[in-house]
Scaffold this motif. Structure first.
Motif, short mmCIF file in Angstrom:
data_model
loop_
_atom_site.label_atom_id
_atom_site.label_comp_id
_atom_site.label_asym_id
_atom_site.label_seq_id
_atom_site.Cartn_x
_atom_site.Cartn_y
_atom_site.Cartn_z
N ASP A 1 -7.32 -32.09 48.54
CA ASP A 1 -7.89 -33.36 48.08
C ASP A 1 -7.96 -34.27 49.30
O ASP A 1 -7.28 -35.28 49.39
N LYS A 2 -8.78 -33.84 50.29
CA LYS A 2 -8.84 -34.55 51.57
C LYS A 2 -9.22 -36.03 51.41
O LYS A 2 -8.58 -36.88 52.01
N PRO A 3 -10.21 -36.36 50.57
CA PRO A 3 -10.54 -37.79 50.44
C PRO A 3 -9.56 -38.54 49.53
O PRO A 3 -9.69 -39.75 49.36
N GLN A 4 -8.59 -37.86 48.96
CA GLN A 4 -7.56 -38.43 48.10
C GLN A 4 -8.14 -39.04 46.82
O GLN A 4 -7.53 -39.91 46.21
N ASP A 5 -9.29 -38.56 46.39
CA ASP A 5 -9.91 -39.08 45.18
C ASP A 5 -9.06 -38.79 43.94
O ASP A 5 -8.82 -39.68 43.12
#
Length: 184
Positions: A133-137
Motif C-alpha cells: 500500500d505504497k500510497p497509504q490509501d
C-alpha cells in the motif's frame, strides 16, 4: 493453560457454535498477555475500499477475502515492532489460514519488494504474501496513523477489532480468540 482460561475457551466455543449467542464479551474474555491490547468493537465498522498491490503489480482489495475472518496487519520494513511480530504472524497463518481465515499483511508506505523479500528470508517467513500500500490509501481509509496496526475483519468485511502495537499473534490467547471467531 489455566483452568479458568480453558473453561472460558470451551464456553466461548460452545456458545459460538450458535450465532444467536455470539457476543464480543465472550471473545474479550479470552484476551491475555499482548491480546489485552486488542480492542473489540461493540458495533462493526466499515473497512477501507482502497486497493493494494502484489509483487507483480496486480491490484487487490479486501472484498477478495469476503467469507473469511481476516487478520489485516499494516506494517513496514523500517518499523522494528512490525519486524518483531512478523514471524508470529507467519506461524499463525500456517496454523489457522484456510477457508474461513486469512492473515493479510500489507506493507504501507515506502517498502521495496527486494527489502521485504530479504527480511522474510532472514526470519523464515514462508506463508505470508507480499502486499503493498505504497500510497497509504488503504491505511489512511482505515485510520492507521502509526505502525503496526492489526485489524480483524469479519466475513462480511467489517472491522470488529483493532490492536495498535505489536503482539505475539502465535500465542495461545491470540489463537483462542481467532479460533472462537472462526468456529463461531
Amino acid at each position: 493453560m489455566s483452568v479458568l482460561r480453558s473453561a472460558l475457551l470451551y464456553a466461548s466455543l460452545a456458545l459460538g457454535a450458535n450465532t444467536a449467542f455470539a457476543d464480543p464479551v465472550d471473545v474479550a474474555a479470552l484476551r491475555e498477555g499482548d491480546m489485552k491490547k486488542l480492542v473489540i468493537h461493540t458495533v462493526a465498522k466499515p473497512a477501507g475500499t482502497a486497493s493494494f498491490l502484489d509483487t507483480e503489480g496486480g491490484a487487490h482489495d479486501l472484498t477478495e477475502y469476503r467469507g473469511k475472518y481476516v487478520l489485516l496487519n499494516f506494517w513496514a520494513t523500517w518499523c522494528a515492532p512490525c519486524r518483531k511480530e512478523m514471524p508470529a504472524l507467519d506461524a499463525l497463518s500456517r496454523e489457522l489460514s484456510g477457508e474461513r481465515f486469512a492473515v493479510v499483511p500489507v506493507a504501507t508506505g515506502r517498502n521495496l519488494v527486494p527489502a521485504i523479500q530479504k527480511f522474510f528470508d532472514q526470519v523464515g517467513v514462508e506463508s505470508l504474501p507480499i502486499l503493498l500500500d505504497k500510497p497509504q490509501d488503504l491505511a489512511r481509509q482505515m485510520g492507521v496513523f502509526g505502525l503496526p496496526v492489526t485489524v480483524i475483519l469479519d466475513p462480511d468485511g467489517q472491522e470488529i477489532a483493532r490492536m495498535r502495537g505489536d503482539a505475539d499473534w502465535a500465542s495461545d490467547s491470540a489463537k483462542a480468540i481467532l479460533q472462537a471467531l472462526i468456529e463461531g
